[in-house]
Design a protein around this motif. Structure first.
Motif, PDB file in Angstrom:
ATOM      1  N   ASP A 135      11.326 -59.353 -19.610  1.00 41.93           N
ATOM      2  CA  ASP A 135      10.385 -59.236 -18.488  1.00 41.93           C
ATOM      3  C   ASP A 135      10.939 -59.670 -17.130  1.00 41.93           C
ATOM      4  OD1 ASP A 135       8.373 -58.211 -20.177  1.00 41.93           O
ATOM      5  OD2 ASP A 135       7.804 -60.247 -20.764  1.00 41.93           O
ATOM      6  N   GLU A 136      12.223 -59.981 -17.054  1.00 41.01           N
ATOM      7  CA  GLU A 136      12.847 -60.340 -15.777  1.00 41.01           C
ATOM      8  C   GLU A 136      13.702 -59.172 -15.293  1.00 41.01           C
ATOM      9  OE1 GLU A 136      12.671 -63.093 -13.734  1.00 41.01           O
ATOM     10  OE2 GLU A 136      11.015 -63.651 -15.058  1.00 41.01           O
ATOM     11  N   PRO A 137      13.536 -58.742 -14.021  1.00 43.40           N
ATOM     12  CA  PRO A 137      14.377 -57.654 -13.523  1.00 43.40           C
ATOM     13  C   PRO A 137      15.831 -58.096 -13.421  1.00 43.40           C
ATOM     14  CG  PRO A 137      13.036 -58.558 -11.750  1.00 43.40           C
ATOM     15  CD  PRO A 137      12.601 -59.235 -13.010  1.00 43.40           C
ATOM     16  N   ILE A 138      16.735 -57.274 -13.982  1.00 42.25           N
ATOM     17  CA  ILE A 138      18.157 -57.607 -13.937  1.00 42.25           C
ATOM     18  C   ILE A 138      19.001 -56.489 -13.322  1.00 42.25           C
ATOM     19  CG2 ILE A 138      18.080 -59.238 -15.866  1.00 42.25           C
ATOM     20  CD1 ILE A 138      19.320 -56.938 -17.606  1.00 42.25           C
ATOM     21  N   GLY A 139      18.386 -55.356 -12.990  1.00 48.30           N
ATOM     22  CA  GLY A 139      19.157 -54.274 -12.404  1.00 48.30           C
ATOM     23  C   GLY A 139      18.286 -53.148 -11.907  1.00 48.30           C
ATOM     24  N   CYS A 140      18.907 -52.253 -11.145  1.00 43.29           N
ATOM     25  CA  CYS A 140      18.172 -51.114 -10.601  1.00 43.29           C
ATOM     26  C   CYS A 140      19.126 -49.986 -10.243  1.00 43.29           C
ATOM     27  CB  CYS A 140      17.380 -51.521  -9.363  1.00 43.29           C
ATOM     28  SG  CYS A 140      18.415 -51.931  -7.930  1.00 43.29           S
ATOM     29  N   GLY A 141      18.560 -48.850  -9.965  1.00 39.45           N
ATOM     30  CA  GLY A 141      19.272 -47.685  -9.477  1.00 39.45           C
ATOM     31  C   GLY A 141      18.251 -46.660  -9.030  1.00 39.45           C
ATOM     32  N   ALA A 142      18.711 -45.657  -8.303  1.00 41.13           N
ATOM     33  CA  ALA A 142      17.792 -44.630  -7.813  1.00 41.13           C
ATOM     34  C   ALA A 142      18.541 -43.315  -7.657  1.00 41.13           C
ATOM     35  CB  ALA A 142      17.187 -45.051  -6.475  1.00 41.13           C
ATOM     36  N   ILE A 143      17.773 -42.248  -7.576  1.00 41.79           N
ATOM     37  CA  ILE A 143      18.320 -40.939  -7.256  1.00 41.79           C
ATOM     38  C   ILE A 143      17.447 -40.309  -6.182  1.00 41.79           C
ATOM     39  CG2 ILE A 143      19.583 -40.374  -9.376  1.00 41.79           C
ATOM     40  CD1 ILE A 143      17.038 -39.014 -10.445  1.00 41.79           C
ATOM     41  N   LYS A 144      18.084 -39.505  -5.357  1.00 41.23           N
ATOM     42  CA  LYS A 144      17.331 -38.726  -4.366  1.00 41.23           C
ATOM     43  C   LYS A 144      17.985 -37.370  -4.242  1.00 41.23           C
ATOM     44  CE  LYS A 144      19.513 -40.036  -0.042  1.00 41.23           C
ATOM     45  NZ  LYS A 144      19.289 -40.512   1.311  1.00 41.23           N
ATOM     46  N   ALA A 145      17.187 -36.394  -3.866  1.00 45.92           N
ATOM     47  CA  ALA A 145      17.686 -35.021  -3.757  1.00 45.92           C
ATOM     48  C   ALA A 145      18.831 -34.969  -2.755  1.00 45.92           C
ATOM     49  CB  ALA A 145      16.569 -34.081  -3.341  1.00 45.92           C
ATOM     50  N   PHE A 146      19.914 -34.339  -3.180  1.00 48.85           N
ATOM     51  CA  PHE A 146      21.086 -34.157  -2.331  1.00 48.85           C
ATOM     52  C   PHE A 146      21.211 -32.685  -1.938  1.00 48.85           C
ATOM     53  CE2 PHE A 146      25.661 -33.229  -1.900  1.00 48.85           C
ATOM     54  CZ  PHE A 146      25.964 -34.076  -0.850  1.00 48.85           C
ATOM     55  N   SER A 147      20.971 -31.806  -2.908  1.00 48.53           N
ATOM     56  CA  SER A 147      20.999 -30.354  -2.679  1.00 48.53           C
ATOM     57  C   SER A 147      20.071 -29.729  -3.710  1.00 48.53           C
ATOM     58  CB  SER A 147      22.425 -29.813  -2.849  1.00 48.53           C
ATOM     59  OG  SER A 147      22.831 -29.907  -4.208  1.00 48.53           O
ATOM     60  N   ASN A 148      20.016 -28.407  -3.741  1.00 50.72           N
ATOM     61  CA  ASN A 148      19.154 -27.741  -4.723  1.00 50.72           C
ATOM     62  C   ASN A 148      19.594 -28.002  -6.157  1.00 50.72           C
ATOM     63  OD1 ASN A 148      17.499 -26.670  -2.773  1.00 50.72           O
ATOM     64  ND2 ASN A 148      18.606 -24.728  -2.660  1.00 50.72           N
ATOM     65  N   GLU A 149      20.889 -28.309  -6.358  1.00 47.31           N
ATOM     66  CA  GLU A 149      21.362 -28.529  -7.721  1.00 47.31           C
ATOM     67  C   GLU A 149      21.790 -29.962  -8.020  1.00 47.31           C
ATOM     68  OE1 GLU A 149      24.588 -27.218  -5.085  1.00 47.31           O
ATOM     69  OE2 GLU A 149      22.967 -25.967  -5.804  1.00 47.31           O
ATOM     70  N   ALA A 150      21.834 -30.823  -7.008  1.00 49.22           N
ATOM     71  CA  ALA A 150      22.354 -32.178  -7.224  1.00 49.22           C
ATOM     72  C   ALA A 150      21.414 -33.273  -6.727  1.00 49.22           C
ATOM     73  CB  ALA A 150      23.706 -32.338  -6.549  1.00 49.22           C
ATOM     74  N   MET A 151      21.401 -34.353  -7.502  1.00 45.38           N
ATOM     75  CA  MET A 151      20.750 -35.595  -7.078  1.00 45.38           C
ATOM     76  C   MET A 151      21.850 -36.576  -6.716  1.00 45.38           C
ATOM     77  SD  MET A 151      17.449 -35.417  -7.146  1.00 45.38           S
ATOM     78  CE  MET A 151      16.340 -36.704  -7.654  1.00 45.38           C
ATOM     79  N   GLU A 152      21.600 -37.419  -5.722  1.00 43.55           N
ATOM     80  CA  GLU A 152      22.561 -38.443  -5.328  1.00 43.55           C
ATOM     81  C   GLU A 152      22.123 -39.779  -5.908  1.00 43.55           C
ATOM     82  OE1 GLU A 152      24.921 -39.943  -1.346  1.00 43.55           O
ATOM     83  OE2 GLU A 152      22.858 -39.251  -1.102  1.00 43.55           O
ATOM     84  N   VAL A 153      23.033 -40.440  -6.602  1.00 43.18           N
ATOM     85  CA  VAL A 153      22.781 -41.762  -7.165  1.00 43.18           C
ATOM     86  C   VAL A 153      22.907 -42.778  -6.036  1.00 43.18           C
ATOM     87  CG1 VAL A 153      23.563 -43.498  -8.822  1.00 43.18           C
ATOM     88  CG2 VAL A 153      23.653 -41.058  -9.424  1.00 43.18           C
ATOM     89  N   LYS A 154      21.906 -43.638  -5.911  1.00 38.14           N
ATOM     90  CA  LYS A 154      21.852 -44.632  -4.833  1.00 38.14           C
ATOM     91  C   LYS A 154      21.445 -45.987  -5.409  1.00 38.14           C
ATOM     92  CE  LYS A 154      22.057 -43.533  -0.972  1.00 38.14           C
ATOM     93  NZ  LYS A 154      23.265 -43.434  -0.136  1.00 38.14           N
ATOM     94  N   ARG A 155      21.785 -47.035  -4.704  1.00 34.91           N
ATOM     95  CA  ARG A 155      21.267 -48.388  -4.908  1.00 34.91           C
ATOM     96  C   ARG A 155      21.439 -48.920  -6.334  1.00 34.91           C
ATOM     97  NH1 ARG A 155      22.452 -49.819  -0.820  1.00 34.91           N
ATOM     98  NH2 ARG A 155      21.012 -51.509  -0.618  1.00 34.91           N
ATOM     99  N   MET A 156      22.578 -48.641  -6.930  1.00 31.53           N
ATOM    100  CA  MET A 156      22.899 -49.176  -8.255  1.00 31.53           C
ATOM    101  C   MET A 156      23.259 -50.657  -8.125  1.00 31.53           C
ATOM    102  SD  MET A 156      22.789 -47.023 -10.896  1.00 31.53           S
ATOM    103  CE  MET A 156      23.895 -47.797 -12.053  1.00 31.53           C
TER     104      MET A 156
END
Length: 151
Positions: free
Chosen positions: A55-76
């Protein structure tokens, strides 16, 4: 017990993990930190993952649209308490799965040469280096990666 939870940038646990990430990157990046931080805003991120241990947060990551076919991985990020347990690979796998579920065929990302652990993580998880893209073209400290997702 390890738990991954999908959320967005409004999540207080995600925001807390990003603050820890930014503090660590400010030390690693030194004078370059302000350049990179302009590309790492978390407002309007709709696809974030927070990893919990007991129950304790130990990590994170995110994705956001980069193009029509790709997501960009962010904030790892994985906190020191969550490192060397496969946490980052779990988060990354969850993000890749989410991107594939939404119909994206690849993920792209940028990391810094001063983050050898991140470079090793991405290479271990099947990412290959690409020429720097977008705002990272010509940036000596940046390393860009790409991975084709399996649908």
């Amino acid at each position: 017990m390890i738990l991954l939870r999908r959320t967005d940038s409004e999540d207080p646990d995600f925001q807390a993990m990003v603050r820890l990430l930014d503090a660590e990157l400010a030390i690693r990046d030194g004078a370059d930190h302000s350049f990179y931080s302009q590309f790492n805003k978390i407002d309007k991120i709709h696809h974030a993952v927070v990893c919990y241990e007991n129950d304790e947060p130990i990590g994170c990551g995110a994705i956001k649209a980069f193009s029509n076919e790709a997501m960009e991985v962010k904030r790892m990020y994985v906190s020191p308490a969550g490192r060397n347990m496969g946490t980052a690979s779990r988060i990354l796998g969850e993000l890749e799965g989410w991107a594939a579920e939404m119909g994206y065929s690849k993920c792209v990302l940028e990391t810094g040469k001063r983050q050898p652990e991140a470079i090793a993580l991405y290479e271990k998880n099947g990412y290959h280096r690409t020429p720097n893209y977008g705002q990272y073209v010509g940036v000596e400290n940046s390393v860009c990666f790409e991975k084709t997702l399996i649908a």
